[in-house]
Every structure is written in C-alpha cells, then in structure tokens.
Design an enzyme around this catalytic site. Sequence first.
Site, PDB file in Angstrom:
ATOM      1  N   GLU A 259      -1.386 -20.707  23.392  1.00 14.88           N
ATOM      2  CA  GLU A 259      -0.011 -20.257  23.615  1.00 14.88           C
ATOM      3  C   GLU A 259       0.094 -19.577  24.974  1.00 14.88           C
ATOM      4  O   GLU A 259      -0.319 -18.425  25.139  1.00 14.88           O
ATOM      5  CB  GLU A 259       0.416 -19.287  22.518  1.00 14.88           C
ATOM      6  CG  GLU A 259       1.830 -18.800  22.727  1.00 14.88           C
ATOM      7  CD  GLU A 259       2.408 -18.134  21.487  1.00 14.88           C
ATOM      8  OE1 GLU A 259       3.264 -18.753  20.861  1.00 14.88           O
ATOM      9  OE2 GLU A 259       1.993 -17.024  21.156  1.00 14.88           O
TER      10      GLU A 259
ATOM     11  N   HIS B 149      -2.618 -12.589  18.416  1.00 19.97           N
ATOM     12  CA  HIS B 149      -1.353 -13.012  19.040  1.00 19.97           C
ATOM     13  C   HIS B 149      -1.097 -12.163  20.284  1.00 19.97           C
ATOM     14  O   HIS B 149      -1.409 -10.966  20.299  1.00 19.97           O
ATOM     15  CB  HIS B 149      -0.211 -12.869  18.034  1.00 19.97           C
ATOM     16  CG  HIS B 149       1.040 -13.556  18.490  1.00 19.97           C
ATOM     17  ND1 HIS B 149       1.876 -13.002  19.431  1.00 19.97           N
ATOM     18  CD2 HIS B 149       1.574 -14.765  18.175  1.00 19.97           C
ATOM     19  CE1 HIS B 149       2.882 -13.843  19.663  1.00 19.97           C
ATOM     20  NE2 HIS B 149       2.715 -14.921  18.906  1.00 19.97           N
TER      21      HIS B 149
HETATM   22  P1  PGA Z   1       8.400 -18.744  20.089  1.00 21.49           P
HETATM   23  O1  PGA Z   1       7.199 -17.881  19.502  1.00 21.49           O
HETATM   24  O2  PGA Z   1       8.348 -20.098  19.419  1.00 21.49           O
HETATM   25  O3  PGA Z   1       9.625 -17.963  19.713  1.00 21.49           O
HETATM   26  O4  PGA Z   1       8.184 -18.846  21.554  1.00 21.49           O
HETATM   27  C1  PGA Z   1       5.958 -18.413  19.221  1.00 21.49           C
HETATM   28  C2  PGA Z   1       4.984 -17.272  19.020  1.00 21.49           C
HETATM   29  O5  PGA Z   1       4.909 -16.400  19.907  1.00 21.49           O
HETATM   30  O6  PGA Z   1       4.287 -17.191  18.006  1.00 21.49           O
END
Ligand code: PGA
Length: 251
Positions: free
Chosen positions: A163, A93
Amino acid sequence: MKKIIIGNWKMNPLTLKDAGKLFSSVTKGIYGIKKTDVVICPPVLYIERLKKLSKKISLGAQDAFWGEVGPFTGQISAHMLYNAGIRYVILGHSERRELGETSEVVNKKVKESLSAGLRPILCIGESIRDESHGYFNLVKNQLEECLNGVSKNSISKVIVMYEPVWAISSTANRRDATSGDCREMAIFIRKILSDKFGGEVANVRIIYGGSVSGKNAEDFLKNGGVDGLLPGRASLDAKKFVEIIKIAEKI
Ligand code: PGA
C-alpha cells in the site's frame, strides 16, 4: 490463486446498528459469489454481532497484541481475537505506523498472530516516491524486519499488502498509483520473499491497497500482479464494495 477482497472499515461506522446494516447489505450483495474470498475488518467491538450475520464473509481485526492474557491495558491479544471467531488481522497499517508503530513491533505481532492461528495481512509501502528509487530499499527493509523469524512453514499464511501511502484516499495531496507501479512492486516483493523462504512463497498472496474502487479494481487485478485488493473508503459503501468483489469474481 483464489482472489481475496478485504474491506478495511478503519474506525467506522459510529454505531453497531450502522455496522449491522452495512454488513447485511454486503452479505446480500455477494449472494452467488463462489470463487472470491471476502473478508471484512470492522472495529473489533462489532465483531461478535457481525459474526452471526454471515458465514461467507470472514472477519478480520485491524491490530492484535502479543501474549495471550496479561497486564497490557487497552490491548487485545491475537489469541482472544481467534477465540472470538476472527481469522485475519491487518498488521502494520501505515495509519498505525504513523502513531509510532515500528517494524520491530509489527514483527512481534506477526509472529504472535501466526501462533494464535490468525492470518496476518502485513502492510508495507512507502510514503513518498523519491527520484533515486530509495523506496525499493524501504519496502525491502519493512518486509524483512516484519517477517524476521517467521518460519518457512508459516509464510504461506501471511498475506502481504502493498500500500503506497501516497495513494491512500485520506492522504493529503494523494495521487493515483497505476497497475504498473503495483506490478513492479509485486514482482520485487515476491523476489525478496523467495530469496528468504524459497518455493513456499508460491502460495503467498500479495495484494494491493490504496484508493481501490470499482473503476480501478479490474486493472489492478489483471495488470497489477496481485491476488487481491484491500479497499478502505470503498468498503464503507456496500454497493461499491460488492462491485469490487464482483469484478474479482469475474477475472
Ligand atoms: P483507501 O484505504 O481505500 O480509503 O485508500 C485503504 C487503506 O488504507 O487500508
């Protein structure tokens, strides 16, 4: 492919009691959900208790270390997580990369998690979008480094989460990613995977994370070229999280 919604609770909530309340509300809210896989990744400390509250929600961890047991103070191994009933693990992450975790380290964790029987949720994504499109290369390098040495037989167990860090709810001056941004990257990721692993990648789920909400979930799932979503902040509110699951169920 079956849709998957994964809640990343990050370092929340503060007490086991609150964790139990939130988890129970989600359990009630998803009564009748059949077509969508639901995973919650709470702080690992709460897992033992939460596991008893629902059979329908799978549990995930937010990190895992290599080895089975050994002299690694503060670490929890992928094998221990598996033995505790956990089946998924978020790896790499951006919040952990921010603390110094490299793709080389993530790669070791991916391989170890696979051998322990966990499904890694491998996070990749750029921090900024430069005009010369260098972020494509960055994502490609992250993906290749993190999957180095993973066999064709195990690749279908890996979930790749795209992401973009600039779209995460807690990023300062964040902005929204569009389903178009997501789709373009999902196609790119699948191409890299298929160059490396061939036909096996047809079964690899690619999902999206970054400020997922009830407002944008349908658009990402319909037009973003992804098989699931990973909400962070929205997963801390049972109503919002359930809303996202119900949207996935309908598609
Ligand atoms: P968020 O986080 O939905 O609060 O943007 C997602 C993540 O970083 O796992």
